[in-house]
Design an enzyme around this catalytic site. Structure first.
Site, PDB file in Angstrom:
ATOM      1  N   LYS A  90      -8.924   9.066   0.082  1.00 20.94           N
ATOM      2  CA  LYS A  90      -8.887   7.945  -0.863  1.00 20.94           C
ATOM      3  C   LYS A  90      -9.639   6.721  -0.338  1.00 20.94           C
ATOM      4  CE  LYS A  90      -4.397   6.133   0.700  1.00 20.94           C
ATOM      5  NZ  LYS A  90      -4.940   4.868   1.217  1.00 20.94           N
ATOM      6  N   ASP A  91      -9.906   6.671   0.969  1.00 22.64           N
ATOM      7  CA  ASP A  91     -10.630   5.530   1.545  1.00 22.64           C
ATOM      8  C   ASP A  91     -12.145   5.665   1.431  1.00 22.64           C
ATOM      9  OD1 ASP A  91      -8.277   4.264   2.303  1.00 22.64           O
ATOM     10  OD2 ASP A  91      -8.276   5.131   4.319  1.00 22.64           O
ATOM     11  N   SER A  97      -1.863  -2.367  -4.114  1.00 20.64           N
ATOM     12  CA  SER A  97      -2.765  -1.516  -4.883  1.00 20.64           C
ATOM     13  C   SER A  97      -2.899  -2.036  -6.311  1.00 20.64           C
ATOM     14  CB  SER A  97      -2.237  -0.080  -4.910  1.00 20.64           C
ATOM     15  OG  SER A  97      -2.836   0.665  -5.950  1.00 20.64           O
ATOM     16  N   ARG A 118      -4.176  -0.555  -8.750  1.00 19.05           N
ATOM     17  CA  ARG A 118      -3.827   0.571  -9.629  1.00 19.05           C
ATOM     18  C   ARG A 118      -2.322   0.628  -9.858  1.00 19.05           C
ATOM     19  NH1 ARG A 118      -1.656   5.332  -8.271  1.00 19.05           N
ATOM     20  NH2 ARG A 118      -1.964   4.836  -6.070  1.00 19.05           N
ATOM     21  N   ARG A 119      -1.550   0.553  -8.765  1.00 14.87           N
ATOM     22  CA  ARG A 119      -0.094   0.605  -8.902  1.00 14.87           C
ATOM     23  C   ARG A 119       0.436  -0.601  -9.664  1.00 14.87           C
ATOM     24  NH1 ARG A 119       0.207   2.308  -2.682  1.00 14.87           N
ATOM     25  NH2 ARG A 119      -0.021   4.561  -2.909  1.00 14.87           N
ATOM     26  N   ARG A 131       0.928  -6.014   3.068  1.00 15.38           N
ATOM     27  CA  ARG A 131      -0.017  -5.320   3.929  1.00 15.38           C
ATOM     28  C   ARG A 131       0.696  -4.828   5.173  1.00 15.38           C
ATOM     29  NH1 ARG A 131      -5.564  -6.177   4.046  1.00 15.38           N
ATOM     30  NH2 ARG A 131      -5.432  -4.521   5.607  1.00 15.38           N
ATOM     31  N   GLY A 132      -0.005  -4.038   5.968  1.00 19.39           N
ATOM     32  CA  GLY A 132       0.556  -3.493   7.191  1.00 19.39           C
ATOM     33  C   GLY A 132       0.692  -1.990   7.098  1.00 19.39           C
ATOM     34  N   ARG A 160       5.653  -2.135   6.378  1.00 19.65           N
ATOM     35  CA  ARG A 160       6.011  -2.385   4.976  1.00 19.65           C
ATOM     36  C   ARG A 160       7.487  -2.088   4.734  1.00 19.65           C
ATOM     37  NH1 ARG A 160       0.711  -0.475   1.408  1.00 19.65           N
ATOM     38  NH2 ARG A 160      -0.813  -0.936   3.017  1.00 19.65           N
ATOM     39  N   CYS A 183     -16.018  -1.150  -9.891  1.00 21.69           N
ATOM     40  CA  CYS A 183     -15.236  -1.448 -11.086  1.00 21.69           C
ATOM     41  C   CYS A 183     -14.313  -2.639 -10.831  1.00 21.69           C
ATOM     42  CB  CYS A 183     -14.393  -0.242 -11.497  1.00 21.69           C
ATOM     43  SG  CYS A 183     -15.351   1.102 -12.215  1.00 21.69           S
TER      44      CYS A 183
END
Length: 306
Positions: free
Chosen positions: A83-84, A129, A131-132, A149-150, A155, A242
């Site tokens: 995904k990265d 995210s 998206r989330r 973050r982290g 988290r 995007c």
């Protein structure tokens, strides 16, 4: 006495990245016990800017330095979270192996142990995210989605500290770290379409290094590669720049590939979805057709530059 062949593997230094790399190395050690495998942790731009919001970091921020080390011959193999990766690889590099995909779903954990639908009004969930955020806002507009973050452990600790009521993460990371027992709920892909490549490990090598490519071919998981090829082809059409969240998720069933995709405004006020089925042998074409179908379904109205 013949010297053992030495292979240097590059990885991010986070606990999850190292666990993912070990997953790849364990398979290689089993098949090639005479090869000396060593790991070099590499700090990426994304790791250096720990406080920067993920929404402001371009895709590829967590892989650039690792890929540069590979191009320069400092390492022989690079292990990434798929995904990265940006939609296209740097010239001279190839995805020599794709690891078996772990659970691609998103999950949530919260202080009450409640499913998403039953969380108290205005519950505070941590996620960086876009998206989330968009998809959770579409489902529960009242939720407060706060940046976080982290690494995974950090988290989860922040939730225990009281600044958040819960957190939304990828199931795969928690499973690979042995912390899946802490998951409150697995979110359906129909609600939260997974990120392109989520749960999948991508193993990169130099395109001309046939010795390494032949070695890595032994651990390539074909079904996961087919799904990833479709998802990355989708991303290639939609574009890495995007301004709105987009995602695609491919599932292989026999010789058929089922691809679902979405695009949404960042606040979740509009979400466009589509589904495409194609032959597994035409995964990349299917991914491109999925992107075109999504744009035709209305996503072209919100995707920047179209």
């Amino acid at each position: 006495m013949t010297a053992r062949l030495r292979v240097i593997v590059g990885s991010r230094a986070s606990p999850l990245a190292m666990a993912q790399t070990e997953e790849v190395l364990s398979q290689l050690r089993e098949r090639f016990p005479d090869i000396d495998l060593s790991v070099v942790p590499i700090t990426t731009t994304g790791d250096k800017h720990k406080e920067a919001p993920l929404a402001g970091l371009e895709r590829g921020t967590f892989v650039k330095e690792i890929e540069l080390a590979l191009i320069n011959g400092e390492i022989d193999v690079a292990v990434h979270s798929a995904k990265d990766l940006p939609a296209s690889l740097p010239e001279g590099l190839t995805l020599a192996a794709i690891g078996r995909r772990q659970d691609p779903r998103d999950v949530q954990m919260n202080r009450w142990g409640l499913p998403l639908a039953k969380l108290p009004p205005h519950a505070r969930l941590g996620t960086s995210s876009p998206r989330r955020v968009a998809l959770l806002k579409a489902f529960r507009p009242d939720l407060e989605l706060l940046p976080i973050r982290g690494n995974v452990g950090t988290r989860l600790d922040k939730v225990a500290g009281g600044d958040y009521d819960g957190v939304v993460l990828a199931a795969a990371g928690l499973i690979r770290l042995g912390r899946h027992a802490e998951i409150t709920e697995y979110l359906s892909p129909d609600l939260c379409t997974p990120e392109v490549g989520q749960g999948t490990l991508a193993v990169e090598a130099r395109a001309g290094d046939t010795r390494i490519i032949d070695m890595l071919a032994a651990i390539d998981h074909r079904p996961s590669r087919i799904a990833l090829e479709a998802e990355r082809a989708f991303l290639g059409v939609m574009g890495g720049g995007c301004e709105v969240p987009v995602a695609a998720y491919a599932q292989l069933e026999g010789d058929q590939l089922h691809i679902s995709a979405m695009a949404a405004l960042p606040d979740g006020s509009r979400v466009f979805r589509t589904r495409v089925t194609c032959d597994a042998a035409e995964a990349e074409d299917g991914g491109r057709r999925t992107a075109e179908s999504l744009l035709e379904a209305g996503a072209a109205k919100i995707v920047g530059g179209r």
